[in-house]
Design a protein around this motif. Structure first.
Motif, PDB file in Angstrom:
ATOM      1  N   LEU A 133       1.514  -7.571   3.241  1.00 52.97           N
ATOM      2  CA  LEU A 133       1.522  -7.673   1.791  1.00 52.97           C
ATOM      3  C   LEU A 133       2.420  -8.813   1.339  1.00 52.97           C
ATOM      4  O   LEU A 133       3.489  -9.044   1.907  1.00 52.97           O
ATOM      5  N   ILE A 135       4.541  -9.858  -1.893  1.00 52.13           N
ATOM      6  CA  ILE A 135       5.093  -9.094  -3.013  1.00 52.13           C
ATOM      7  C   ILE A 135       6.016  -9.989  -3.837  1.00 52.13           C
ATOM      8  O   ILE A 135       6.830 -10.729  -3.270  1.00 52.13           O
ATOM      9  N   ILE A 141       2.430  -6.136  -5.781  1.00 55.91           N
ATOM     10  CA  ILE A 141       1.647  -6.720  -4.689  1.00 55.91           C
ATOM     11  C   ILE A 141       0.700  -7.747  -5.296  1.00 55.91           C
ATOM     12  O   ILE A 141      -0.136  -7.416  -6.140  1.00 55.91           O
ATOM     13  N   TYR A 144      -2.371 -10.651   0.127  1.00 60.04           N
ATOM     14  CA  TYR A 144      -2.128 -10.262   1.510  1.00 60.04           C
ATOM     15  C   TYR A 144      -2.429 -11.427   2.439  1.00 60.04           C
ATOM     16  O   TYR A 144      -3.089 -12.409   2.072  1.00 60.04           O
ATOM     17  N   VAL A 184      -4.497  -5.152  -5.627  1.00 59.93           N
ATOM     18  CA  VAL A 184      -4.198  -4.183  -4.577  1.00 59.93           C
ATOM     19  C   VAL A 184      -5.355  -3.214  -4.338  1.00 59.93           C
ATOM     20  O   VAL A 184      -5.525  -2.691  -3.224  1.00 59.93           O
ATOM     21  N   MET A 187      -7.372  -3.937  -1.360  1.00 54.70           N
ATOM     22  CA  MET A 187      -6.693  -3.895  -0.059  1.00 54.70           C
ATOM     23  C   MET A 187      -6.667  -2.491   0.541  1.00 54.70           C
ATOM     24  O   MET A 187      -6.193  -2.309   1.655  1.00 54.70           O
ATOM     25  N   THR A 210      -7.553  -0.093   6.610  1.00 56.72           N
ATOM     26  CA  THR A 210      -6.343   0.325   5.902  1.00 56.72           C
ATOM     27  C   THR A 210      -6.512   1.702   5.265  1.00 56.72           C
ATOM     28  O   THR A 210      -5.522   2.374   4.973  1.00 56.72           O
ATOM     29  N   LEU A 217      -0.122   1.756  -0.117  1.00 52.71           N
ATOM     30  CA  LEU A 217       0.588   0.484  -0.043  1.00 52.71           C
ATOM     31  C   LEU A 217       1.715   0.415  -1.072  1.00 52.71           C
ATOM     32  O   LEU A 217       2.808  -0.061  -0.781  1.00 52.71           O
ATOM     33  N   GLU A 218       1.445   0.898  -2.271  1.00 50.30           N
ATOM     34  CA  GLU A 218       2.458   0.871  -3.324  1.00 50.30           C
ATOM     35  C   GLU A 218       3.673   1.718  -2.946  1.00 50.30           C
ATOM     36  O   GLU A 218       4.809   1.385  -3.324  1.00 50.30           O
ATOM     37  N   THR A 238       2.528  -3.924   7.353  1.00 46.96           N
ATOM     38  CA  THR A 238       2.325  -2.526   6.967  1.00 46.96           C
ATOM     39  C   THR A 238       2.052  -1.574   8.127  1.00 46.96           C
ATOM     40  O   THR A 238       1.685  -0.428   7.905  1.00 46.96           O
TER      41      THR A 238
END
Length: 271
Positions: A133, A135, A141, A144, A184, A187, A210, A217-218, A238
């Motif tokens: 990611l 950021i 985010i 990627y 995001v 992703m 993913t 992810l958050e 990640t």
């Protein structure tokens, strides 16, 4: 939109969708902005000049790369198998707080077709294909890239406290070939693939998505930013959901190809 960093005749320079950005463009300045401001800023920096030159790791020299461990069930199983204290991996997989660790500073990161290394004091080494990611300073985010979090399984397996030595050494991290600026939402179900070739023959390949990750992810980003600030942005590997069989270890000359979404990162294992 794809951001790349390339070796221009005089110095490294950034490009967007294969056109040079202004010579003053700096990724650190971009990641100081709110996500909503980024497209307009890039449009104002874009030139009509086609970009060319060797691809470099899409990161500035003093930006940080962090990583998340035991994100996928397959990673938990592999860590349990390699370790004398495997229960710690089972606990962190299910725990509220994720495992986060520092991986590299920007100037240590390798780019597309640049060599990676295996530690001379480890006899069990693997690549780890990961969505990485990008950021901004506000914890948003913004995109990627593909990442390779090289790992010395024999060292970490001996004692979990050896994790920094298993993970952090020269040429142990690769990012690239570009940063895909994206929402995001796109992703959350990216396909991740890896292929390892030795003397021209494929010796391992695997894939995951993913969507198989046990955390959002958050959520990973929120823990990273809890008591830590990144004024000029940060990269976060990640975790991996693809682990070669226990009898496999990387060798000098191996070629590792990692595909994340529409990005393909290739590195050879050098001496």
């Amino acid at each position: 939109m794809l951001l790349t960093k390339r070796q221009a005749p005089s110095r490294p320079r950034w490009a967007a969708d294969n056109h040079w950005l202004a010579e003053t463009f700096d990724l650190r300045n971009l990641l100081e902005m709110q996500r909503s401001e980024i497209p307009v800023f890039i449009k104002g920096q874009l030139t009509a000049e086609p970009a060319d030159g060797m691809l470099l790791a899409p990161i500035e020299a003093n930006q940080e790369v962090w990583a998340r461990g035991v994100t996928y069930l397959r990673s938990r199983e592999a860590r349990q198998a390699e370790s004398n204290t495997g229960d710690v991996y089972d606990r962190v997989y299910a725990a509220q707080r994720p495992e986060l660790f520092y991986k590299a500073i920007g100037w240590r990161v390798q780019g597309y077709h640049q060599p990676l290394r295996i530690r001379a004091d480890s006899d069990w080494n693997v690549p780890e294909p990961e969505v990485t990611l990008v950021i901004n300073r506000h914890g948003e985010i913004v995109g990627y890239t593909a990442g390779n979090d090289m790992s010395s399984r024999s060292i970490e397996g001996e004692n979990p406290l050896y994790l920094p030595q298993a993970k952090i050494y020269d040429a142990s991290c690769a990012l690239g070939p570009a940063i895909h600026l994206a929402d995001v939402k796109g992703m959350r179900d990216l396909r991740i693939e890896i292929s390892i070739k030795r003397a021209g023959q494929t010796v391992f390949q695997g894939n995951t998505r993913t969507a198989n990750m046990n955390r959002k992810l958050e959520e990973l980003v929120s823990y990273l930013f809890r008591e830590l600030s990144f004024p000029q942005g940060v990269f976060l590997l990640t975790g991996t959901g693809i682990v070669p069989p226990d009898q496999f270890t990387l060798a000098h000359g191996d070629s590792v190809t990692i595909t994340v979404g529409d990005l393909t990162l290739i590195n050879e294992i050098g001496r």
